[in-house]
Design a protein around this motif. Structure first.
Motif, PDB file in Angstrom:
ATOM      1  N   MET A 135       0.965  -0.869   0.059  1.00 52.67           N
ATOM      2  CA  MET A 135       0.199  -0.258  -0.177  1.00 52.67           C
ATOM      3  C   MET A 135       0.743   1.464  -0.060  1.00 52.67           C
ATOM      4  SD  MET A 135      -3.395  -0.021   2.206  1.00 52.67           S
ATOM      5  CE  MET A 135      -3.638   1.105   3.038  1.00 52.67           C
ATOM      6  N   THR A 136       0.849   2.331  -1.023  1.00 56.55           N
ATOM      7  CA  THR A 136       1.259   3.898  -0.918  1.00 56.55           C
ATOM      8  C   THR A 136       0.538   4.655   0.364  1.00 56.55           C
ATOM      9  OG1 THR A 136      -0.419   4.671  -2.166  1.00 56.55           O
ATOM     10  CG2 THR A 136       1.444   3.468  -3.432  1.00 56.55           C
ATOM     11  N   GLU A 137       1.845   5.663   0.085  1.00 59.85           N
ATOM     12  CA  GLU A 137       1.298   6.208   1.225  1.00 59.85           C
ATOM     13  C   GLU A 137       0.692   7.445   0.919  1.00 59.85           C
ATOM     14  OE1 GLU A 137       2.864   7.713   4.362  1.00 59.85           O
ATOM     15  OE2 GLU A 137       3.775   5.188   4.516  1.00 59.85           O
ATOM     16  N   LEU A 138      -0.378   7.627  -0.059  1.00 61.11           N
ATOM     17  CA  LEU A 138      -1.811   8.025  -1.099  1.00 61.11           C
ATOM     18  C   LEU A 138      -2.524   6.952  -0.484  1.00 61.11           C
ATOM     19  CD1 LEU A 138      -2.018  10.489  -1.931  1.00 61.11           C
ATOM     20  CD2 LEU A 138      -2.513   9.523  -4.194  1.00 61.11           C
ATOM     21  N   ALA A 139      -2.303   5.925  -0.408  1.00 59.67           N
ATOM     22  CA  ALA A 139      -3.967   5.114  -0.165  1.00 59.67           C
ATOM     23  C   ALA A 139      -3.948   5.096   2.133  1.00 59.67           C
ATOM     24  CB  ALA A 139      -3.510   3.618  -0.163  1.00 59.67           C
ATOM     25  N   LYS A 140      -2.435   5.956   2.456  1.00 55.56           N
ATOM     26  CA  LYS A 140      -2.849   5.095   3.615  1.00 55.56           C
ATOM     27  C   LYS A 140      -3.599   6.714   4.276  1.00 55.56           C
ATOM     28  CE  LYS A 140       0.891   2.166   4.796  1.00 55.56           C
ATOM     29  NZ  LYS A 140       2.218   1.979   4.996  1.00 55.56           N
ATOM     30  N   LYS A 141      -2.638   7.609   3.714  1.00 58.15           N
ATOM     31  CA  LYS A 141      -3.284   9.504   4.136  1.00 58.15           C
ATOM     32  C   LYS A 141      -4.529   9.658   4.312  1.00 58.15           C
ATOM     33  CE  LYS A 141       0.315  11.330   3.844  1.00 58.15           C
ATOM     34  NZ  LYS A 141       1.672  12.171   2.973  1.00 58.15           N
ATOM     35  N   ARG A 142      -5.609   8.345   2.443  1.00 53.99           N
ATOM     36  CA  ARG A 142      -7.164   9.194   2.749  1.00 53.99           C
ATOM     37  C   ARG A 142      -8.007   8.497   3.205  1.00 53.99           C
ATOM     38  NH1 ARG A 142      -7.998   7.797  -3.377  1.00 53.99           N
ATOM     39  NH2 ARG A 142      -9.826   8.311  -2.837  1.00 53.99           N
ATOM     40  N   PRO A 143      -8.593   9.576   3.555  1.00 58.57           N
ATOM     41  CA  PRO A 143     -10.118   8.534   4.195  1.00 58.57           C
ATOM     42  C   PRO A 143     -11.065   7.764   4.729  1.00 58.57           C
ATOM     43  CG  PRO A 143     -10.573  10.850   4.295  1.00 58.57           C
ATOM     44  CD  PRO A 143      -9.306  10.659   3.583  1.00 58.57           C
ATOM     45  N   GLU A 144     -11.282   6.573   4.988  1.00 60.64           N
ATOM     46  CA  GLU A 144     -12.719   6.290   4.768  1.00 60.64           C
ATOM     47  C   GLU A 144     -13.326   5.933   5.401  1.00 60.64           C
ATOM     48  OE1 GLU A 144     -11.535   1.778   4.876  1.00 60.64           O
ATOM     49  OE2 GLU A 144      -9.282   2.066   4.359  1.00 60.64           O
ATOM     50  N   PHE A 145     -14.818   6.134   4.510  1.00 56.99           N
ATOM     51  CA  PHE A 145     -16.416   6.181   5.089  1.00 56.99           C
ATOM     52  C   PHE A 145     -16.539   4.936   4.624  1.00 56.99           C
ATOM     53  CE2 PHE A 145     -14.236  10.661   3.916  1.00 56.99           C
ATOM     54  CZ  PHE A 145     -14.857  10.807   5.084  1.00 56.99           C
ATOM     55  N   ARG A 146     -16.703   4.181   5.966  1.00 52.18           N
ATOM     56  CA  ARG A 146     -17.362   2.941   6.710  1.00 52.18           C
ATOM     57  C   ARG A 146     -18.818   3.407   6.869  1.00 52.18           C
ATOM     58  NH1 ARG A 146     -14.015  -1.796   5.460  1.00 52.18           N
ATOM     59  NH2 ARG A 146     -11.949  -1.040   5.103  1.00 52.18           N
ATOM     60  N   ASN A 147     -18.610   3.433   7.816  1.00 53.95           N
ATOM     61  CA  ASN A 147     -20.392   4.356   8.552  1.00 53.95           C
ATOM     62  C   ASN A 147     -20.308   5.683   8.216  1.00 53.95           C
ATOM     63  OD1 ASN A 147     -20.965   1.488   8.754  1.00 53.95           O
ATOM     64  ND2 ASN A 147     -20.286   0.924  10.834  1.00 53.95           N
ATOM     65  N   ILE A 148     -20.749   6.682   7.380  1.00 57.65           N
ATOM     66  CA  ILE A 148     -21.062   8.073   8.159  1.00 57.65           C
ATOM     67  C   ILE A 148     -22.352   8.557   8.755  1.00 57.65           C
ATOM     68  CG2 ILE A 148     -21.765   9.777   6.080  1.00 57.65           C
ATOM     69  CD1 ILE A 148     -20.251   8.480   3.618  1.00 57.65           C
ATOM     70  N   HIS A 149     -21.374   9.247   9.570  1.00 57.63           N
ATOM     71  CA  HIS A 149     -21.894   9.947  10.686  1.00 57.63           C
ATOM     72  C   HIS A 149     -22.891  10.878   9.935  1.00 57.63           C
ATOM     73  CE1 HIS A 149     -23.461  11.953  14.632  1.00 57.63           C
ATOM     74  NE2 HIS A 149     -23.440  10.921  14.708  1.00 57.63           N
ATOM     75  N   ALA A 150     -24.305  10.707   9.683  1.00 59.26           N
ATOM     76  CA  ALA A 150     -24.631  12.535   9.431  1.00 59.26           C
ATOM     77  C   ALA A 150     -24.141  13.952  10.432  1.00 59.26           C
ATOM     78  CB  ALA A 150     -25.805  12.544   8.842  1.00 59.26           C
ATOM     79  N   LEU A 151     -23.642  13.973  10.996  1.00 59.92           N
ATOM     80  CA  LEU A 151     -23.611  15.223  11.721  1.00 59.92           C
ATOM     81  C   LEU A 151     -22.088  15.505  11.188  1.00 59.92           C
ATOM     82  CD1 LEU A 151     -25.771  15.372  14.678  1.00 59.92           C
ATOM     83  CD2 LEU A 151     -25.870  17.072  11.715  1.00 59.92           C
ATOM     84  N   GLN A 152     -21.235  14.477  12.278  1.00 54.96           N
ATOM     85  CA  GLN A 152     -19.975  14.423  11.528  1.00 54.96           C
ATOM     86  C   GLN A 152     -18.685  14.164  10.438  1.00 54.96           C
ATOM     87  OE1 GLN A 152     -18.655  11.345  14.696  1.00 54.96           O
ATOM     88  NE2 GLN A 152     -19.201  12.710  16.323  1.00 54.96           N
ATOM     89  N   ASP A 153     -19.698  13.326   9.770  1.00 57.14           N
ATOM     90  CA  ASP A 153     -18.681  13.023   8.445  1.00 57.14           C
ATOM     91  C   ASP A 153     -19.424  13.865   7.523  1.00 57.14           C
ATOM     92  OD1 ASP A 153     -17.122  11.427   9.880  1.00 57.14           O
ATOM     93  OD2 ASP A 153     -18.021   9.455   9.721  1.00 57.14           O
ATOM     94  N   LEU A 154     -20.872  14.051   6.474  1.00 53.78           N
ATOM     95  CA  LEU A 154     -21.310  14.567   5.824  1.00 53.78           C
ATOM     96  C   LEU A 154     -20.547  16.474   5.715  1.00 53.78           C
ATOM     97  CD1 LEU A 154     -24.277  13.389   5.356  1.00 53.78           C
ATOM     98  CD2 LEU A 154     -22.442  13.264   4.412  1.00 53.78           C
TER      99      LEU A 154
END
Length: 144
Positions: free
Chosen positions: A1-20
């Motif tokens: 896995m590259t450094e760029l792929a590690k730095k990108r956030p993953e959104f698996r369970n999106i919390h509407a008020l925090q993540d959107l």
């Protein structure tokens, strides 16, 4: 896995008020959401559209009422607000039509189903619908 792929956030369970608020939606996502909003807006404003159509075509007297509604308003509703609602209808109609044509083109053409075409066609839909709305809005508000 590259450094760029590690730095990108993953959104698996999106919390509407925090993540959107921090989630960057691609242009195709914006067009899709705005297509739904414009369809809902046209549906909700259908009584106003029918009233405008009826007043503009019934008789010369009703057409004068129609023109007066845009100039001075009706009752407690000022004319600028009626123009603003009409501008919303103009945008909704234009955006819904252009985005709908984009969706139809993507359904018919197999070459149109790609990430690049999705982005470029979405940006094109946004630019054309906003530009036409600005031109027709300028006419509606008497700028030319």
């Amino acid at each position: 896995m590259t450094e760029l792929a590690k730095k990108r956030p993953e959104f698996r369970n999106i919390h509407a008020l925090q993540d959107l608020p921090t989630y960057r939606l691609p242009p195709a996502g914006w067009v899709s959401i705005l297509h739904r909003i414009s369809g809902l807006l046209m549906f909700l404003l259908l009584p106003f559209i029918l009233w405008m159509f009826d007043k503009s075509l019934s008789s010369e007297f009703s057409f004068e009422i129609f023109k007066a509604a845009f100039n001075v308003g009706i009752g407690f509703v000022p004319g600028w607000f009626i123009k603003l609602v009409t501008l919303a209808i103009i945008w909704a109609s234009l955006h819904h039509l252009i985005a709908g044509l984009r969706h139809l083109w993507m359904d018919v053409s197999h070459s149109a189903v790609s990430k690049e075409f999705g982005k470029s066609s979405a940006v094109t839909v946004l630019v054309i619908s906003i530009a036409l709305t600005v031109v027709l809005g300028a006419k509606l508000f008497g700028l030319y």
